[in-house]
Design a protein around this motif. Structure first.
Motif, PDB file in Angstrom:
ATOM      1  N   ARG A  24      36.189  46.641  41.167  1.00  0.00           N
ATOM      2  CA  ARG A  24      37.044  47.135  40.057  1.00  0.00           C
ATOM      3  C   ARG A  24      37.093  46.120  38.925  1.00  0.00           C
ATOM      4  NH1 ARG A  24      40.838  48.681  43.609  1.00  0.00           N
ATOM      5  NH2 ARG A  24      42.125  46.868  43.137  1.00  0.00           N
ATOM      6  N   LYS A  25      37.143  44.822  39.292  1.00  0.00           N
ATOM      7  CA  LYS A  25      37.269  43.772  38.270  1.00  0.00           C
ATOM      8  C   LYS A  25      35.925  43.325  37.709  1.00  0.00           C
ATOM      9  CE  LYS A  25      41.574  41.602  39.803  1.00  0.00           C
ATOM     10  NZ  LYS A  25      42.394  41.275  38.685  1.00  0.00           N
ATOM     11  N   LYS A  70      38.477  45.506  45.204  1.00  0.00           N
ATOM     12  CA  LYS A  70      39.100  44.805  44.072  1.00  0.00           C
ATOM     13  C   LYS A  70      38.037  44.107  43.223  1.00  0.00           C
ATOM     14  CE  LYS A  70      40.994  40.690  44.268  1.00  0.00           C
ATOM     15  NZ  LYS A  70      41.766  39.580  44.812  1.00  0.00           N
ATOM     16  N   LYS A  71      37.092  43.443  43.879  1.00  0.00           N
ATOM     17  CA  LYS A  71      36.071  42.702  43.117  1.00  0.00           C
ATOM     18  C   LYS A  71      35.206  43.655  42.281  1.00  0.00           C
ATOM     19  CE  LYS A  71      35.659  38.595  46.017  1.00  0.00           C
ATOM     20  NZ  LYS A  71      34.828  37.890  47.013  1.00  0.00           N
ATOM     21  N   LEU A  92      35.468  35.829  42.511  1.00  0.00           N
ATOM     22  CA  LEU A  92      35.303  37.200  41.989  1.00  0.00           C
ATOM     23  C   LEU A  92      33.864  37.474  41.550  1.00  0.00           C
ATOM     24  CD1 LEU A  92      38.515  37.617  39.793  1.00  0.00           C
ATOM     25  CD2 LEU A  92      37.995  38.801  41.934  1.00  0.00           C
ATOM     26  N   ARG A 116      30.736  38.611  37.446  1.00  0.00           N
ATOM     27  CA  ARG A 116      31.505  38.177  36.269  1.00  0.00           C
ATOM     28  C   ARG A 116      30.615  37.906  35.058  1.00  0.00           C
ATOM     29  NH1 ARG A 116      35.933  39.999  36.406  1.00  0.00           N
ATOM     30  NH2 ARG A 116      36.729  38.484  34.936  1.00  0.00           N
ATOM     31  N   SER A 130      34.397  53.678  35.245  1.00  0.00           N
ATOM     32  CA  SER A 130      35.413  53.670  36.305  1.00  0.00           C
ATOM     33  C   SER A 130      35.020  54.631  37.443  1.00  0.00           C
ATOM     34  CB  SER A 130      36.779  54.036  35.722  1.00  0.00           C
ATOM     35  OG  SER A 130      36.665  55.270  35.056  1.00  0.00           O
ATOM     36  N   LYS A 163      32.749  42.697  35.609  1.00  0.00           N
ATOM     37  CA  LYS A 163      32.598  42.804  34.158  1.00  0.00           C
ATOM     38  C   LYS A 163      31.674  43.996  33.806  1.00  0.00           C
ATOM     39  CE  LYS A 163      31.043  40.144  30.213  1.00  0.00           C
ATOM     40  NZ  LYS A 163      30.093  39.134  29.804  1.00  0.00           N
TER      41      LYS A 163
END
Ligand code: AQP
Length: 347
Positions: free
Chosen positions: A234-235, A231-232, A217, A203, A284, A237
């Motif tokens: 993808r999220k 998921k982590k 996260l 993050r 991505s 920063k």
């Protein structure tokens, strides 16, 4: 020529789930070293209580961290695996070393400043002397090599300073005991190496990935399942620029640097090679590849930790009990000699 045979010591705190930083920064070296060295790996529960731990949680975390050690590949037939509080020599030596170390040395420790935060008066005394307990962990086994992440470098330097000062302070007693080179405690060598000695938060690329970060996260826990890992990532920063094609282009982009470093470490490749493959492309695409890689490497470890927690708790407890007895057998004679050198033994 040192009269000490090589011996490895290191530990992790049972303060939560082990994460990718613990794994890449320390565990990979621990696993490799058990093939070539005598190794002692500790669950440092006495260090954990330097900040408040609920006793029920602590008990669970000691078992969980040990299960994680085993799931990662530490082998109790090759290495001694135990929890610190079961070997009283750690506490006894820590006291003696508290009387060797200087306040000024401890005042310089950056980890205390970070962990104590603004209200230093409210920090435990244990948190302040955390590094002298760490020195006792290492010196109490005459350990020569300590594989750790980058954040522990300063504490290792302090352990070396304490070893040297003890040898100087008690030089006469050491010589009288017939230790010819005057070295009772060897100076432990830090072993801070590998592709990711400092893994940063997902993050915030300027902060260390840490068990105690309030945001889950921010880290990949070894126990996370495949969906959570994906998921982590993808999220995680990132910045708006595409990945650079050269390593120099990562400068000033801490999140991009961290994620490419993680990929390289997990894949066993160089950062240059990773950028050769993904540089110039969108984040991505790279994140999808990183998620697949992290799931492939970490999900089996997580599944094995869970299996042990549910079906093999007795085995984990036995590993700790056996390991504690073996650790005590090494530390006890070193402490006996230390007591003599300090002047506690009357005849
Ligand atoms: N982010 C990291 N990158 C590389 N190495 C790391 N280590 C920890 N975080 C990273 C290394 O893991 C070993 C065990 O660490 P620890 O459990 O003793 O405590 P820590 O360093 O304080 O780890 P945490 O996760 O930050 O725990 P909390 O949040 O409880 O303080 C060490 O070798 C360490 O270098």
């Amino acid at each position: 020529m040192s009269h000490f045979s090589p011996r490895v010591f290191s530990g992790m705190q049972p303060t939560g789930n082990l994460h990718l930083g613990n794994y890449l920064g320390a565990m990979l070296n621990w696993i490799a070293m058990q093939e070539t060295h005598e190794c002692i790996y500790c669950v440092v529960d006495m260090h954990a209580i330097t900040v408040w731990q609920d006793p029920k949680e602590l008990r669970r975390a000691i078992v969980d961290v040990t299960a994680a050690y085993l799931a990662c590949g530490l082998d109790p037939k090759k290495s001694i695996i135990f929890n610190q509080s079961q070997v009283a020599e750690h506490a006894e030596l820590a006291w003696i070393l508290n009387c060797v170390a200087r306040m000024g040395w401890l005042n310089r420790m950056t980890q205390f400043k970070e962990k104590a935060g603004k209200d230093k008066e409210a920090a435990s005394v244990g948190l302040f002397v955390y590094p002298t307990l760490m020195a006792a962990d290492i010196l109490g086994y005459h350990a020569t090599h300590v594989p750790v992440g980058e954040d522990q470098k300063q504490h290792l330097e302090l352990a070396r300073d304490i070893a040297v000062k003890f040898n100087n302070d008690y030089a006469e007693a050491i010589a009288a005991a017939g230790i010819n080179d005057g070295v009772f405690f060897p100076s432990p060598e830090p072993f801070i190496t590998g592709p990711a000695t400092r893994v940063m938060s997902l993050r915030d690329g300027t902060k260390k990935m840490s068990k105690s970060d309030p945001s889950d996260l921010s880290r990949l826990n070894l126990i996370d399942d495949a969906d959570t890992i994906a998921k982590k990532i993808r999220k995680a920063k990132t910045d708006p620029e595409p990945l650079p094609t050269e390593k120099a282009g990562l400068k000033g982009r801490p999140e991009a640097e961290n994620l490419t470093g993680i990929y390289a470490a997990l894949a066993g490749e160089s950062v240059e090679k990773v950028l050769g493959q993904y540089g110039g492309g969108q984040f991505s695409v790279f994140k999808n590849a990183l998620a697949d890689l992290a799931v492939a490497k970490l999900a089996p470890i997580g599944a094995e930790i869970k299996r042990m927690q549910h079906d093999d708790r007795a085995h984990v407890e036995k590993v700790l009990a056996d390991g504690s007895a073996r650790a005590r057998a090494i530390a006890a004679p070193i402490l006996r000699k230390t007591r003599e050198l300090v002047g506690f033994v009357l005849s």
